[in-house]
Every structure is written in structure tokens, then in C-alpha cells.
Design a protein around this motif. Structure first.
Motif, PDB file in Angstrom:
ATOM      1  N   ILE A   1      65.176   1.916  15.243  1.00  0.00           N
ATOM      2  CA  ILE A   1      65.062   3.307  15.684  1.00  0.00           C
ATOM      3  C   ILE A   1      65.293   4.252  14.509  1.00  0.00           C
ATOM      4  O   ILE A   1      64.571   5.250  14.339  1.00  0.00           O
TER       5      ILE A   1
ATOM      6  N   LEU B   1      62.525   7.029  13.198  1.00  0.00           N
ATOM      7  CA  LEU B   1      62.757   8.469  13.352  1.00  0.00           C
ATOM      8  C   LEU B   1      63.196   9.166  12.068  1.00  0.00           C
ATOM      9  O   LEU B   1      62.955  10.376  11.904  1.00  0.00           O
TER      10      LEU B   1
ATOM     11  N   LEU C   1      64.763  11.069  20.923  1.00  0.00           N
ATOM     12  CA  LEU C   1      65.133   9.694  21.235  1.00  0.00           C
ATOM     13  C   LEU C   1      65.585   9.618  22.681  1.00  0.00           C
ATOM     14  O   LEU C   1      66.326  10.487  23.150  1.00  0.00           O
TER      15      LEU C   1
ATOM     16  N   ARG D   1      58.519  12.951  15.709  1.00  0.00           N
ATOM     17  CA  ARG D   1      58.437  11.583  16.227  1.00  0.00           C
ATOM     18  C   ARG D   1      59.279  11.419  17.490  1.00  0.00           C
ATOM     19  O   ARG D   1      60.325  12.060  17.634  1.00  0.00           O
TER      20      ARG D   1
ATOM     21  N   ALA E   1      60.867   8.237  20.073  1.00  0.00           N
ATOM     22  CA  ALA E   1      61.122   6.815  20.298  1.00  0.00           C
ATOM     23  C   ALA E   1      61.812   6.669  21.646  1.00  0.00           C
ATOM     24  O   ALA E   1      62.741   7.424  21.956  1.00  0.00           O
TER      25      ALA E   1
ATOM     26  N   ALA F   1      57.109   4.046  20.216  1.00  0.00           N
ATOM     27  CA  ALA F   1      57.289   5.264  19.430  1.00  0.00           C
ATOM     28  C   ALA F   1      55.940   5.848  19.052  1.00  0.00           C
ATOM     29  O   ALA F   1      54.914   5.141  19.014  1.00  0.00           O
TER      30      ALA F   1
END
Length: 307
Positions: free
Chosen positions: A5, A9, A93, A230, A232, A299
Motif C-alpha cells: 500500500i 500511494l 485509502l 491514487r 487503494a 488500486a
């Protein structure tokens, strides 16, 4: 999958002042790893659970004003950002499902392996799992167990629950587990894990309206991302992962007919996928953290503004 992760990110959080929204702050583990990797970034951490927010606050205190904690369900991301005066963010996230804090708290009623009050509320407000099993009619219970738990014996279990509550209401988990096991054919009790696993999952999803919240969160989170931002998402069962898969597929696919010789800019995809399918944890991670076994990570990166 913390390291993966961070790798996905961190490139979006290199600029000083960049913002990550952690939609499920939990105990703050992912947030801490990203703040360490991206010293110029700050985090808006959402969680519906006041216990989680308090614990995360202690863990993340060393980061000072780089962390803003907000009690909210993740489908409220748009409202939270508007209230904070943040127009766009660089990363989002979402680590779905239960946190370790919730699983390990015996009095929260999430675990079927221990006898505990039938609560299952992540945010500690609203109807409990006891309210559901003691008041829903059998057809409604069966629909929930079938849809959210993918339980093939949903009808049998629902009828058994309704019959048992006529004798006495359900208060704690042990009696419910006993009724569920008794409703499932003997040959099926020894396959597919604990016989109450799917029913407890379904009740938890119903109590916390998890899929409904996820359906609201995904488009709002995607809309909040700046270009090169981004997202995820870690999902833990097929229902969650299916929603995530479809949401990311829709924004990363051209909307033009296949035979169109030139695709207009407004029909071009606005995101590109960063993962090929759903990534899974390594065998080594599962060995050290068995709870990660069902994790599925997807993602994507925004490549252009929407029209």
C-alpha cells in the motif's frame, strides 16, 4: 499488505502539503507507515468507531497536526473534506472490514467463537445484531443471510432463529451459534469453516450497512482525487471486492463504442489501474497474520479530469 500500500500511494504524496484520506483509520497502522514514508504529507483519518479514533490518536500523537481525525462513516468523505475546506486530495485509502480492535473486543459481539452480547455495531449507535435477529421476519432474515453471507442454508437458519426467539429472545452469541449449527445439515457443518461464519458476516454487514456505505464511498472518493491522485482499497470478501472492481473498471475504461475510429477526449477513461486484478498477501504475511488471508487489494491513478 502495508508495504504494498505504501508503494502504491507514496508516489502521489511526495509533494509537501499533499493530503491522504484514510477512510478507515482503525489503529492507524497504514497512516503511520505512509506518514513515515512521505514526510511532507498529512492525513485526514475517518472512522465511525470512537474507540478506534481514541486509540489511533494515541498512536499517531507524534505526528502532531499532520493528522486530523474525524468521526464519520467513509461514505461521508465528500462532506468531511468540504467541512475542512479541502477541494482535492492526492490519495485515498480504504481498508474495509473489521479492525483488530473490534475483533479482539469481546464485548462488541463480532466474534462467533466467544459468548458475547449480540452487538456488532462499528459505530456504537443504532440497531444491534440482537435487534435484527429478534425482530426481522424469517423471509427478511433469509434474504440478508443469502445476500450478505452467501449462505446456502439461509432459509433453514432464518426459520430456526424465528422459532427459537419465540421461546426467548437472543441476547448473546453462544445461543445464536447453537441455533445456526442445528439448522445446518450435519454433513455441511464440517466444510467451509465455522458454521456461523457466514451468518455473522451477514448480520454485521446489515447492522453497519457496510455495502451501502461502500457504494456511496467509492464514487465520492474517486471524485475527490486530483490528477495523478491514487486510490487503494483492501476488501475482505467477494461482495466488497466486486463493488470495488466494478467502480475502478468503470472509470478506467473508455466509454466510446469499440468501432469508433477516434475516441473523443470526453469519452476517454479518467483513471488507469495500478493493480492487475486483485492482489493478494504473500504466504509469508499470511503465516504471520492469518487475518490477512482473505485480503484483496485494488488500486488506480487519476490520469485526467472528468468532463
Amino acid at each position: 499488505m502495508r508495504d504494498r500500500i505504501v508503494a502504491l500511494l507514496a508516489p502521489a504524496l511526495e509533494r509537501p502539503g499533499s493530503v491522504l484520506v484514510d477512510c478507515t483509520l482503525g489503529l492507524g497502522g497504514h497512516t503511520a507507515a505512509l506518514l513515515d514514508a512521505c514526510p511532507g504529507a498529512r492525513v485526514v483519518g475517518l472512522d465511525r468507531d470512537p474507540d478506534a479514533l481514541a486509540t489511533a490518536g494515541e498512536r499517531l500523537a507524534r505526528y502532531g497536526d499532520r493528522v486530523t481525525r474525524v468521526r464519520a462513516v467513509y461514505d461521508e468523505i465528500g462532506t468531511v473534506l468540504a467541512d475542512l475546506g479541502i477541494a482535492r486530495v492526492e490519495a485515498v485509502l480504504a481498508d474495509l472490514g473489521l479492525s483488530s480492535l473490534q475483533i479482539d473486543a469481546r464485548d462488541r459481539g463480532f466474534a462467533y467463537a466467544v459468548d458475547a452480547p449480540l452487538d456488532m455495531r462499528m459505530g456504537q449507535e443504532g440497531p444491534t445484531a440482537a435487534d435484527v435477529v429478534n425482530t426481522y421476519p424469517a423471509p427478511q432474515l433469509a434474504r440478508i443471510l443469502s445476500r450478505y453471507g452467501e449462505e446456502r442454508f439461509a432459509g433453514r437458519i432464518a426459520r430456526a432463529i424465528v422459532a427459537a426467539r419465540e421461546e426467548a429472545p437472543f441476547i448473546t452469541s453462544a445461543r445464536l451459534v447453537e441455533v445456526i449449527a442445528g439448522a445446518i445439515p450435519a454433513a455441511a457443518r464440517h466444510t467451509g469453516g465455522h458454521p456461523a461464519k457466514r451468518t455473522f458476516q451477514a448480520l454485521r454487514i446489515e447492522v453497519n450497512r457496510e455495502l451501502e456505505a461502500l457504494e456511496g464511498m467509492l464514487p465520492a472518493a474517486l471524485d475527490s482525487l486530483a490528477v495523478d491522485g491514487r486510490i487503494a482499497v483492501l476488501a475482505y470478501h467477494s461482495l466488497e471486492d466486486r463493488l470495488v472492481k466494478h467502480a475502478l473498471r468503470d472509470v478506467s475504461t473508455s466509454r466510446a463504442p469499440r468501432d469508433l475510429p477516434v475516441v473523443p477526449d470526453e469519452l476517454q477513461p479518467t483513471f488507469t489501474l495500478l493493480t492487475k486484478g486483485a492482489e493478494r498477501p504473500s504466504d509469508e504475511e499470511i503465516a504471520t497474520n492469518p487475518r490477512a488471508a482473505s485480503a484483496r487489494l485494488r488500486a488506480a491513478r487519476r490520469i485526467k479530469e472528468s468532463r
